[in-house]
Design a protein around this motif. Structure first.
Motif, short mmCIF file in Angstrom:
data_model
loop_
_atom_site.label_atom_id
_atom_site.label_comp_id
_atom_site.label_asym_id
_atom_site.label_seq_id
_atom_site.Cartn_x
_atom_site.Cartn_y
_atom_site.Cartn_z
N GLY A 1 0.82 -1.20 0.00
CA GLY A 1 0.00 0.00 0.00
C GLY A 1 0.86 1.25 0.00
N LEU A 2 0.35 2.30 -0.65
CA LEU A 2 1.05 3.57 -0.75
C LEU A 2 0.29 4.62 0.04
CD1 LEU A 2 1.90 3.62 -4.57
CD2 LEU A 2 3.29 2.76 -2.68
N PRO A 3 0.91 5.22 1.05
CA PRO A 3 0.24 6.31 1.80
C PRO A 3 0.18 7.58 0.96
CG PRO A 3 2.46 5.97 2.63
CD PRO A 3 2.23 4.91 1.60
N LEU A 4 -0.95 7.83 0.31
CA LEU A 4 -1.05 8.96 -0.62
C LEU A 4 -1.02 10.30 0.10
CD1 LEU A 4 -3.83 7.58 -3.02
CD2 LEU A 4 -1.34 7.50 -3.31
N LEU A 5 -1.46 10.34 1.34
CA LEU A 5 -1.50 11.60 2.07
C LEU A 5 -0.25 11.83 2.92
CD1 LEU A 5 -5.23 11.60 3.26
CD2 LEU A 5 -4.23 12.67 1.24
N ALA A 6 0.79 11.01 2.73
CA ALA A 6 2.01 11.18 3.52
C ALA A 6 2.68 12.53 3.30
CB ALA A 6 2.99 10.04 3.20
N PRO A 7 2.80 13.05 2.06
CA PRO A 7 3.40 14.39 1.91
C PRO A 7 2.64 15.47 2.67
CG PRO A 7 3.37 13.26 -0.20
CD PRO A 7 2.56 12.43 0.74
N LEU A 8 1.30 15.44 2.62
CA LEU A 8 0.52 16.43 3.33
C LEU A 8 0.70 16.30 4.83
CD1 LEU A 8 -1.57 18.69 3.41
CD2 LEU A 8 -3.36 16.95 3.24
N ALA A 9 0.70 15.06 5.34
CA ALA A 9 0.87 14.85 6.78
C ALA A 9 2.23 15.34 7.25
CB ALA A 9 0.68 13.37 7.11
N ASN A 10 3.29 15.02 6.52
CA ASN A 10 4.62 15.47 6.91
C ASN A 10 4.76 16.98 6.80
OD1 ASN A 10 6.67 13.01 7.32
ND2 ASN A 10 5.18 12.43 5.78
N LEU A 11 4.09 17.58 5.82
CA LEU A 11 4.13 19.04 5.69
C LEU A 11 3.45 19.72 6.87
CD1 LEU A 11 4.90 21.45 3.89
CD2 LEU A 11 2.66 21.23 2.80
N LEU A 12 2.34 19.15 7.35
CA LEU A 12 1.61 19.76 8.46
C LEU A 12 2.35 19.65 9.78
CD1 LEU A 12 -2.05 18.62 7.62
CD2 LEU A 12 -1.04 20.89 7.28
N VAL A 13 3.11 18.57 9.98
CA VAL A 13 3.81 18.39 11.26
C VAL A 13 5.21 18.97 11.24
CG1 VAL A 13 2.48 16.30 11.74
CG2 VAL A 13 4.72 16.10 10.66
N THR A 14 5.70 19.41 10.08
CA THR A 14 7.07 19.93 10.00
C THR A 14 7.32 21.09 10.95
OG1 THR A 14 7.35 19.19 7.71
CG2 THR A 14 8.74 21.02 8.45
N PRO A 15 6.40 22.08 11.11
CA PRO A 15 6.71 23.22 12.00
C PRO A 15 6.96 22.84 13.45
CG PRO A 15 4.87 23.76 10.55
CD PRO A 15 5.13 22.29 10.39
N VAL A 16 6.45 21.70 13.92
CA VAL A 16 6.57 21.36 15.34
C VAL A 16 7.60 20.28 15.60
CG1 VAL A 16 4.18 22.03 15.77
CG2 VAL A 16 4.71 19.65 15.23
N VAL A 17 8.11 19.62 14.55
CA VAL A 17 9.01 18.49 14.77
C VAL A 17 10.32 18.94 15.40
CG1 VAL A 17 10.36 16.71 13.61
CG2 VAL A 17 7.99 17.04 12.98
N ASP A 18 10.95 19.96 14.83
CA ASP A 18 12.25 20.39 15.35
C ASP A 18 12.13 20.94 16.77
OD1 ASP A 18 13.39 19.64 12.99
OD2 ASP A 18 13.46 21.64 12.13
N VAL A 19 11.10 21.74 17.02
CA VAL A 19 10.93 22.30 18.37
C VAL A 19 10.67 21.20 19.38
CG1 VAL A 19 9.56 23.88 19.76
CG2 VAL A 19 10.07 24.46 17.39
N ALA A 20 9.82 20.24 19.04
CA ALA A 20 9.54 19.14 19.96
C ALA A 20 10.76 18.27 20.18
CB ALA A 20 8.37 18.30 19.42
N THR A 21 11.58 18.10 19.14
CA THR A 21 12.80 17.31 19.29
C THR A 21 13.77 17.98 20.25
OG1 THR A 21 12.56 16.44 17.04
CG2 THR A 21 14.73 16.27 18.06
#
Length: 506
Positions: free
Chosen positions: A351-371
């Motif tokens: 299976g191919l997660p078609l919405l993966a680019p959108l999901a990663n784009l939405l969480v990008t602003p908080v990933v570095d800060v949370a890390t």
């Protein structure tokens, strides 16, 4: 010819190392015994990683051991194999890098990596404790897990995963031994949502942690006007230190090796090139540890770096014509990383997660800060528990955004059906080659169809073709629409009474 000779030597060296490694694993005493059947065995080995929750029903914990010797039927034989140990109760208090003796039932693995299993009922004994530095790290990790256990369910699961590379429902501490940290059904659902939305890679420590550390250290060293050699030495010491704080993993190994190679290039005053560094990393790792050739984690990590290195600049330049820079850059990185990992991902997940680019784009602003807040919580929880808990709560806010996005997009659309195994991987590679060919053909047709009349008359180049972006076209349409609307003049409609009076007077 010299290039071909070097490639031939590299291929032969890697093949020879893989053959010797495979033969040594299959020829070990534990591997020979499990091919014959179950047997009682006594072993001595070193714990490769910390204890984690058991994947087998009826057992509390599991860990991987690197054997030193194994006793079968009263005969002690040296061995350098790796086995998976399962235990219960107080036997689960094993520490990473400690040496232990254990007695139990040796049997072949039923699933997962093909290594022998040892089920220990009783008789676990510590031969030698870990080094003081490793004991300090174990204390830091245990204190951090104690603070994350005070968070809500999603924080208990995701904060250790984002920070250390192990989900909270799989990590073990003294307070959580013998009972699940969270409801198993909720943990399974959350893991499924992350996998369906294509964001599960955030819970595996890879290059992001090391890039944040490198950026911070390079900024500090440049502020002090440090020479490149000193900066390289600082980075070479920081990368293994950060790797020791993380749970051992194949992606962590890849990030460490690439970081050290980049530091070596910095010491030689040479620019670090991601593709060359990745090639040297894969070469060295496969020669020194041939078993990494069968590791999905190592392959996924390398595939993501390969995809970013090959297409990130071109995709970013294409997207910047139509999107703002703050959206184009993370979206280009996500698309390239996804393209590099999909041929490996379909080998074990159809299976191919078609919405993966959108999901990663939405969480990008908080990933570095949370890390960053998660790493600070890991470093401070053993010294100042209150501050560690506060930082863990801040990290939980970021992981809450990730959980919301993953659950929302994971339930909106299921992964698209795709053939699994080598057939699906070959189809994806063929699809990528076709996309590249079509892109080249479109460029060729556009180049042939350009108007060259002015160039033929003036015998000079007529400049570069102008291609307005989608945002420019939308902005022009909005401006023209506003201008037309501003030119409209609304006249007052005559009332019915004035028209009747005019008729009466006439």
């Amino acid at each position: 010819m010299p290039t071909l000779a070097v490639l031939a030597v590299v291929a032969l060296t890697t093949a020879l190392a893989a053959t010797v490694g495979h033969a040594s694993v299959r020829g070990g005493p534990a591997a020979r015994q499990v091919r014959l059947g179950k047997a009682l065995a006594e072993i001595r080995g070193e714990a490769v990683g910390p204890m984690s929750a058991s994947s087998r029903r009826g057992w509390d914990c599991q860990t991987e051991l690197r054997l030193q010797w194994v006793t079968l039927a009263g005969v002690r034989m040296p061995s350098n194999e790796r086995i998976m140990l399962f235990a219960r109760g107080r036997s689960c208090m094993l520490q990473q890098s400690g040496q232990y003796r254990a007695r139990g039932l040796l049997k072949p693995s039923a699933y997962g990596r093909p290594m022998p299993w040892l089920a220990v009922e009783d008789g676990m004994k510590q031969v030698s404790p870990p080094a003081p530095s490793r004991q300090l790290i174990a204390r830091m990790q245990g204190a951090f897990l104690e603070q994350t256990n005070r968070l809500e369910d999603q924080g208990r699961i995701l904060v250790p995963g984002l920070t250390m590379g192990i989900l909270g429902n799989q990590a073990l501490s003294e307070s959580s031994l013998g009972r699940p940290a969270v409801e198993p059904a909720y943990a399974a659902r959350l893991t499924h949502d992350f996998q369906a939305s294509g964001t599960l890679h955030l819970m595996a420590v890879s290059g992001g942690h090391f890039m944040i550390l490198a950026s911070l250290l390079v900024t500090i060293m440049r502020a002090f006007r440090s020479p490149p050699l000193l900066t390289a030495l600082v980075l070479s010491a920081a990368y293994p230190g950060l790797g020791m704080l993380m749970v051992p993993g194949d992606s962590v190994l890849r990030a460490q090796v690439m970081g050290l190679l980049s530091a070596l290039a910095l010491a030689a005053c040479r620019p670090a090139q991601s593709l060359n560094t990745l090639s040297w990393c894969v070469l060295l790792v496969l020669i020194l540890r041939p078993s990494m050739a069968a590791s999905f984690g190592f392959a996924l990590s390398c595939g993501a770096v390969l995809g970013i290195g090959l297409g990130n600049r071109r995709v970013m330049a294409l997207l910047e014509d139509h999107l703002p820079a703050f959206l184009a850059r993370p979206l280009a990185t996500t698309l390239c990383a996804q393209a590099g990992t999909l041929p490996v991902q379909v080998l074990f997940s159809p299976g191919l997660p078609l919405l993966a680019p959108l999901a990663n784009l939405l969480v990008t602003p908080v990933v570095d800060v949370a890390t960053v807040t998660g790493l600070l919580a890991l470093l401070t929880s053993w010294l100042w528990p209150a501050l560690g808990l506060l930082l863990a709560r801040l990290t939980s806010l970021g992981t809450g955004v990730m959980a919301f996005v993953s659950t929302w997009l994971g339930e909106v659309a299921a992964p698209a059906a795709w053939p699994s195994g080598p057939v699906g991987s070959a189809c994806l590679v063929g699809l990528g080659v076709m996309a590249v060919i079509i892109h080249r053909l479109i460029q060729f047709i556009r180049a042939r169809g350009q108007d060259r009349s002015w160039s033929a008359v003036t015998n000079v180049a007529s400049g570069v073709p102008f291609r307005p972006s989608a945002w420019s076209a939308i902005r022009g349409w909005l401006q023209q629409t506003y201008g037309l609307l501003a030119q409209l003049v609304f006249k007052k409609r005559p009332s019915l009474m004035s028209s009747d009076e005019g008729r009466f007077e006439s």
